[in-house]
Design a protein around this motif. Sequence first.
Motif, short mmCIF file in Angstrom:
data_model
loop_
_atom_site.label_atom_id
_atom_site.label_comp_id
_atom_site.label_asym_id
_atom_site.label_seq_id
_atom_site.Cartn_x
_atom_site.Cartn_y
_atom_site.Cartn_z
N ALA A 1 0.73 -0.63 3.29
CA ALA A 1 0.61 -1.59 2.19
C ALA A 1 1.06 -2.97 2.65
O ALA A 1 0.43 -3.98 2.33
CB ALA A 1 1.45 -1.13 1.00
N PHE B 1 4.93 8.00 -3.93
CA PHE B 1 3.75 7.52 -3.20
C PHE B 1 3.18 6.27 -3.88
O PHE B 1 2.75 5.33 -3.23
CB PHE B 1 2.69 8.62 -3.11
N ALA C 1 2.89 5.04 4.21
CA ALA C 1 2.13 4.35 3.16
C ALA C 1 2.66 2.94 2.91
O ALA C 1 1.89 1.98 2.79
CB ALA C 1 2.17 5.16 1.87
N ASP C 2 3.99 2.81 2.82
CA ASP C 2 4.54 1.48 2.51
C ASP C 2 4.26 0.50 3.64
O ASP C 2 4.03 -0.69 3.40
CB ASP C 2 6.03 1.57 2.20
N MET D 1 -4.68 5.46 2.75
CA MET D 1 -3.44 4.87 2.23
C MET D 1 -2.20 5.56 2.81
O MET D 1 -1.11 5.03 2.75
CB MET D 1 -3.44 4.97 0.69
N GLY D 2 -2.38 6.77 3.35
CA GLY D 2 -1.25 7.44 3.99
C GLY D 2 -0.51 8.42 3.10
O GLY D 2 0.70 8.59 3.24
N HIS D 3 -1.23 9.07 2.19
CA HIS D 3 -0.57 10.07 1.35
C HIS D 3 -0.05 11.22 2.21
O HIS D 3 -0.79 11.77 3.01
CB HIS D 3 -1.55 10.62 0.30
N PHE E 1 -5.54 3.25 -7.80
CA PHE E 1 -5.52 4.69 -8.04
C PHE E 1 -6.51 5.10 -9.13
O PHE E 1 -6.67 4.41 -10.13
CB PHE E 1 -4.12 5.13 -8.48
N LEU F 1 -4.47 0.44 -2.54
CA LEU F 1 -5.27 1.48 -3.20
C LEU F 1 -5.18 1.32 -4.71
O LEU F 1 -4.10 1.32 -5.27
CB LEU F 1 -4.76 2.87 -2.77
N TYR G 1 -7.05 8.42 -0.19
CA TYR G 1 -5.64 8.80 -0.01
C TYR G 1 -5.25 8.83 1.47
O TYR G 1 -4.15 8.44 1.85
CB TYR G 1 -5.38 10.17 -0.63
N HIS H 1 5.33 3.46 -2.85
CA HIS H 1 5.10 3.17 -1.43
C HIS H 1 3.78 2.43 -1.23
O HIS H 1 3.68 1.53 -0.42
CB HIS H 1 5.07 4.46 -0.61
N SER H 2 2.78 2.85 -2.00
CA SER H 2 1.44 2.26 -1.83
C SER H 2 1.44 0.79 -2.20
O SER H 2 0.48 0.07 -1.93
CB SER H 2 0.41 3.01 -2.68
N ARG H 3 2.51 0.34 -2.88
CA ARG H 3 2.63 -1.09 -3.19
C ARG H 3 3.52 -1.80 -2.18
O ARG H 3 3.93 -2.94 -2.41
CB ARG H 3 3.19 -1.29 -4.60
N GLY H 4 3.87 -1.10 -1.12
CA GLY H 4 4.65 -1.73 -0.07
C GLY H 4 6.15 -1.55 -0.22
O GLY H 4 6.92 -2.00 0.62
#
Lengths: 262, 449
Positions: A81, B390, A77-78, A53-55, A89, A87, A50, B393-396
């Motif tokens: 990415a 989140f 996080a974006d 990924m920047g949580h 999950f 990540l 996490y 976001h984690s997918r960009g």
Amino acid sequence: MSDTAQLVVEGLRASVEGKEILNGVDLVVPAGEIHALMGPNGSGKSTLAYTLMGHPSYAVTGGSASFAGTDLLPLAADERARLGVFLCFQYPTSIPGVSVVNFLRAALKAQGREMPAREFLRTLSAVMRELNIDESFRSRYINDGFSGGEKKRMEILQLALLRPRLAILDETDSGLDVDALRTVAEGVGKVAGPDMGLLVITHYPRILEYLRPDVVHVLHRGRVVVSGGHDLARRIESDGYDPILGAGTAGTAARNETKGAL
Amino acid sequence: MATQLQTPGAIGPEAVTTRVESACAWLAARRRAAWEAYTALPMPDRTNEDYRRTDVSALRPDEFVADPGETGHGAGLLATLREMRERIAPEAAFVAATRNGVRACEGTDPLLAQGVLVSSLEEAAERDEEAVRRALAHVPVDGSKFTSLWNALWRGGVFVHVPAGIEARVPVIAAYSAAGEQAAVFPATVVVLEANASLTLVELQVSPAAQGTMLSDSVTVLHLGEGARLDYCLLQRWSAATWHLATHRAVLERDSRLRFFAATFGSRLQKAYWDALLEGPGADATLTGVCFGGGDQHLDHQSLQAHMAPSTHSDLLLKVAVRDRAQSVYGGLISVDRVAQKTDGYVQNRNLMLSRGAKASGIPMLEIQANDVRCSHGVTAGHIDDDQRFYAHSRGIEPEAADRMIVRGFMQDALDRCPHEGFAEFVGGVLDEVVAGHSAAGVEAEAPA
């Protein structure tokens, strides 16, 4: 490219709700390599995933983490990415009302890889077939009402479509039956390649039999204490963590050895 | 307020006299009685249970103009409404009304050929008196402050009467618009379906622009005969300075089925009643709402699912998203009469608050006198889920786009219940715009600065 697109983590410390979980993690994952990260419960494996990924709930309190020469820590996080970090999950979140197709198209668009609808659907169908995911999932809401195994396959589907440069798999193998595990592991194996670094967090050596990691790291109390080859995972399988972790001093020695090996 | 009363065409005795003079005898009597009731009834205040959370004390109806004379707005309003017809259901029969009455009645031939009557309500009051009287009986002249006002002053209106056994070949669009400061508009839609008839009706209530102080006092009556099937869709997109007081009353006879879908975006303040009276055994009403509010909007929905006969079914889902300082208020009652055994009633109100200052509350109630029923309700109010954020976001996906996607997704299950595809697509498009930050009110809404 491949020699610079590596993850470099040095002395990384991170805390959640004021409690320090990562205690100075050192780790290098070069492009094209598969690294496994093992460790007992509570050692900080998911926290590391996490944090990388920047949580927003995970506060970095020291150290550094960079990917492909870019400092990850100031990035949201974006942004990470879009730099190529992905990540998988452990517990994927459902977003009711957002279909798999719409979610994936939004992700591709965000990463500057918008495809014409037909090409997208063709690509998607091919990947779904390989991962044994029924076509009907295209119009279902992402992860909504999916079984554990379906969620994991959906993560691998995204991995395959988004083709990141660094993929972190957070216990992707947990909760899968043997057939699903093989499907998932083979899916990951197909995606892995010379341009992608792979960090596989796992409790179980079985997935490593499929993926054959180049390096196995053991995380303990928020630090990487031992690193070795694939045989290290097998030793953990047969003997448990205790003989490896031993006393505190052994941990330190092992860590130095790790550095030498890298 | 004496000076206000002198405004030509303002709500007041003169306007009523004008209406009475142009009405047929029975309607004239109704209008007079309604005006008397209106003047006798107090303005609802916080002691009125229905208005405990919705404050209309600042509303001065006599400051609004019911009879504007020739405004010069008509052609523009019609063009806007026709454009919406093209996008929602180009094949539909189309009746459009402004403050000056019905301005267009088009595409009705296929329906007339089937014996389906589509006309202005005023016209129907003379030609189809029995049916209109029967329908208007559901909105008594002294029922409430605003339905009394409506009974006294409605003009134009849309009436659809489908004879027994006829499945209307094309949908009907009943469209209302008004422009100009201090406009008072009285949308009046009456639908009567005889036994085993079926129809799709789309009602549009829209301002041509996001600005302009208006009063909209609206009544929709839906009468479903035995075995009739009605799909009803409503778009409410009045300007952000409109007072909108609405009553939708559906009466369902034996084995009839109503699918009611309402999209609410407009008005400064809305008080909307959705009443489904399940009078006949086996009657089935599905009520669905999507509602998006921003700015200082106060949007109140109050529903009644009245189970008055055995084996009746009702299911209400209201999805609301509010941002800025907007406020949503929902109150809903499922009532089950002693005879209404085997009732199945359900209410769900789900609220998403997108800003710290936005508020939403829902109070569902059950009043059950039968002993073999299944009734339940659920109300939730919350913010966008951080885990969902989140994950996206984690997918960009950028934060703003992620929020838009999540909010749009939140509305989807309600949108999926919309009975008319063209309308669902149209409302989906409006939602996309509104979620992207455009004003929810008015059909030519502009992006915020």
